[in-house]
Scaffold this motif. Structure first.
Motif, PDB file in Angstrom:
ATOM      1  N   THR A  88      90.597  -0.291  15.740  1.00 37.97           N
ATOM      2  CA  THR A  88      91.584  -1.100  15.037  1.00 37.97           C
ATOM      3  C   THR A  88      92.961  -0.461  15.043  1.00 37.97           C
ATOM      4  OG1 THR A  88      91.075  -0.049  12.906  1.00 37.97           O
ATOM      5  CG2 THR A  88      89.832  -2.037  13.466  1.00 37.97           C
ATOM      6  N   LEU A  89      93.951  -1.299  14.800  1.00 37.01           N
ATOM      7  CA  LEU A  89      95.296  -0.865  14.460  1.00 37.01           C
ATOM      8  C   LEU A  89      95.507  -1.135  12.980  1.00 37.01           C
ATOM      9  CD1 LEU A  89      97.497  -2.185  17.426  1.00 37.01           C
ATOM     10  CD2 LEU A  89      96.894   0.195  16.937  1.00 37.01           C
ATOM     11  N   GLY A  90      96.076  -0.168  12.286  1.00 38.65           N
ATOM     12  CA  GLY A  90      96.398  -0.344  10.871  1.00 38.65           C
ATOM     13  C   GLY A  90      97.902  -0.403  10.686  1.00 38.65           C
ATOM     14  N   VAL A  91      98.358  -1.362   9.905  1.00 42.43           N
ATOM     15  CA  VAL A  91      99.776  -1.494   9.568  1.00 42.43           C
ATOM     16  C   VAL A  91      99.885  -1.446   8.053  1.00 42.43           C
ATOM     17  CG1 VAL A  91     101.850  -2.906   9.752  1.00 42.43           C
ATOM     18  CG2 VAL A  91     100.194  -2.889  11.614  1.00 42.43           C
ATOM     19  N   TYR A  92     100.720  -0.536   7.513  1.00 37.66           N
ATOM     20  CA  TYR A  92     100.758  -0.299   6.077  1.00 37.66           C
ATOM     21  C   TYR A  92     102.191  -0.199   5.560  1.00 37.66           C
ATOM     22  CZ  TYR A  92      96.052   1.300   7.312  1.00 37.66           C
ATOM     23  OH  TYR A  92      94.789   1.391   7.819  1.00 37.66           O
ATOM     24  N   GLY A  93     102.390  -0.730   4.379  1.00 32.17           N
ATOM     25  CA  GLY A  93     103.621  -0.517   3.648  1.00 32.17           C
ATOM     26  C   GLY A  93     103.334   0.294   2.398  1.00 32.17           C
ATOM     27  N   ALA A 107      97.037  -4.011   6.501  1.00 27.25           N
ATOM     28  CA  ALA A 107      95.960  -4.731   7.157  1.00 27.25           C
ATOM     29  C   ALA A 107      95.374  -3.899   8.284  1.00 27.25           C
ATOM     30  CB  ALA A 107      96.462  -6.055   7.719  1.00 27.25           C
ATOM     31  N   LEU A 108      94.076  -4.117   8.545  1.00 23.36           N
ATOM     32  CA  LEU A 108      93.402  -3.583   9.721  1.00 23.36           C
ATOM     33  C   LEU A 108      93.220  -4.725  10.713  1.00 23.36           C
ATOM     34  CD1 LEU A 108      90.574  -1.389   8.117  1.00 23.36           C
ATOM     35  CD2 LEU A 108      92.796  -0.642   8.984  1.00 23.36           C
ATOM     36  N   ILE A 109      93.616  -4.493  11.958  1.00 20.26           N
ATOM     37  CA  ILE A 109      93.585  -5.536  12.973  1.00 20.26           C
ATOM     38  C   ILE A 109      92.784  -5.032  14.165  1.00 20.26           C
ATOM     39  CG2 ILE A 109      94.984  -7.040  14.459  1.00 20.26           C
ATOM     40  CD1 ILE A 109      97.348  -6.373  12.515  1.00 20.26           C
ATOM     41  N   GLY A 110      91.708  -5.747  14.511  1.00 18.08           N
ATOM     42  CA  GLY A 110      90.910  -5.330  15.657  1.00 18.08           C
ATOM     43  C   GLY A 110      89.430  -5.506  15.412  1.00 18.08           C
ATOM     44  N   PHE A 145      82.747  -7.830  11.288  1.00 21.62           N
ATOM     45  CA  PHE A 145      83.762  -8.001  10.262  1.00 21.62           C
ATOM     46  C   PHE A 145      84.950  -8.800  10.808  1.00 21.62           C
ATOM     47  CE2 PHE A 145      81.398  -4.247   9.034  1.00 21.62           C
ATOM     48  CZ  PHE A 145      81.265  -4.384   7.660  1.00 21.62           C
ATOM     49  N   PRO A 146      85.747  -9.405   9.931  1.00 26.09           N
ATOM     50  CA  PRO A 146      86.918 -10.154  10.403  1.00 26.09           C
ATOM     51  C   PRO A 146      87.855  -9.269  11.214  1.00 26.09           C
ATOM     52  CG  PRO A 146      86.510 -10.608   8.076  1.00 26.09           C
ATOM     53  CD  PRO A 146      85.598  -9.479   8.456  1.00 26.09           C
ATOM     54  N   SER A 147      88.491  -9.859  12.231  1.00 25.76           N
ATOM     55  CA  SER A 147      89.413  -9.091  13.066  1.00 25.76           C
ATOM     56  C   SER A 147      90.732  -8.814  12.360  1.00 25.76           C
ATOM     57  CB  SER A 147      89.682  -9.826  14.378  1.00 25.76           C
ATOM     58  OG  SER A 147      90.215 -11.117  14.132  1.00 25.76           O
ATOM     59  N   PHE A 148      90.964  -9.488  11.233  1.00 21.75           N
ATOM     60  CA  PHE A 148      92.130  -9.210  10.388  1.00 21.75           C
ATOM     61  C   PHE A 148      91.633  -9.015   8.964  1.00 21.75           C
ATOM     62  CE2 PHE A 148      95.476 -10.320   7.426  1.00 21.75           C
ATOM     63  CZ  PHE A 148      96.595  -9.703   7.955  1.00 21.75           C
ATOM     64  N   GLY A 172      91.210   3.432  -0.559  1.00 22.18           N
ATOM     65  CA  GLY A 172      91.449   2.005  -0.700  1.00 22.18           C
ATOM     66  C   GLY A 172      90.285   1.197  -0.180  1.00 22.18           C
ATOM     67  N   VAL A 173      90.518  -0.101   0.016  1.00 19.10           N
ATOM     68  CA  VAL A 173      89.481  -0.993   0.517  1.00 19.10           C
ATOM     69  C   VAL A 173      90.077  -1.951   1.536  1.00 19.10           C
ATOM     70  CG1 VAL A 173      87.988  -0.905  -1.520  1.00 19.10           C
ATOM     71  CG2 VAL A 173      89.859  -2.564  -1.442  1.00 19.10           C
ATOM     72  N   ALA A 174      89.287  -2.224   2.597  1.00 19.55           N
ATOM     73  CA  ALA A 174      89.586  -3.313   3.520  1.00 19.55           C
ATOM     74  C   ALA A 174      88.788  -4.516   3.045  1.00 19.55           C
ATOM     75  CB  ALA A 174      89.203  -2.933   4.941  1.00 19.55           C
TER      76      ALA A 174
END
Length: 225
Positions: A88-93, A107-110, A145-148, A172-174
């Protein structure tokens, strides 16, 4: 332990490096703050990423996360060899309270999936509460699991306040439920009947549905330039 092929690893590494290059260029363009290169380990696997402060209390990060883990367990008369695989790729603020403590959303994407192959341990397998002869038969199970997946968490570090080496921690949690699927060998389908196979899949889905949140706990080191 499942080992990815060299070509797959090279392709994924190439995608991650290209994404980091674009992300790093954007950070340099948009902010004069220092940029952090970080790497660590946790329940979402190995990670490597880039981050920077984009305001007095806010930061932006992106990482690549890889997990390839195997284990075995017994369920309903079958022994399962299972694999948990993330790519996955993770994008965080980040929103900082003080110099280091922060709230994080992203979000986790992948791809994130768990799969298993089961074989009878005593010549029988239990399907939907009934035991059937299953010598030479097998059953496969998969939870995807969901891809997003939205992410919420807290942590320390990634503050990019001064140049040098630093430590970080995330908890944290996805968010997102997996879809479960069972595929039985033809002989087992003939013995148990497709309705019972379908009922066993519903039972597995009900168990998977309880896992609405995947825990993400990570720690590692970063270097700010």
């Amino acid at each position: 332990m499942y080992i990815m092929s060299t070509s797959v690893l090279k392709r994924k590494a190439g995608v991650a490096l290209a994404s980091f290059a674009l992300f790093g260029a954007a950070l340099v363009t948009e902010t004069a703050q220092a940029v952090e290169l970080f790497g660590g380990i946790g329940t979402t696997g190995l990670e490597i990423g880039l981050g920077s402060r984009i305001g007095s209390n806010t930061g932006l990060r992106m990482d690549a996360e890889f997990l390839d883990y195997s284990r075995s367990f017994d369920r309903n008369g079958a022994s399962y060899d299972t694999k948990l695989k993330f790519s996955t790729l993770g994008v965080y603020g980040d929103y900082f309270l003080g110099s280091s403590f922060r709230f994080t959303a992203g979000a986790l994407i992948g791809q994130r999936k768990a799969s298993g192959n089961g074989v009878a341990t005593n010549g029988t397998i239990t399907i939907n509460g009934t035991t059937y002869p299953a010598a030479g038969e097998s059953v496969d199970a998969e939870a995807r699991f969901p891809s997003f997946a939205p992410y919420l968490g807290i942590g320390f570090g990634h503050a990019q306040i001064s140049k040098g080496l630093s430590f970080y921690f995330d908890a944290g949690v996805a968010i997102g439920k997996a879809d479960a699927k069972i595929t039985a060998s033809p002989g087992l389908v003939a013995a148990a009947g497709q309705p019972n196979i379908d009922a066993e899949q519903r039972n597995l889905q009900e168990s998977v549905d309880k896992l609405k949140f995947f825990p993400a706990v990570k720690f590692g080191l970063g270097y700010t330039f």
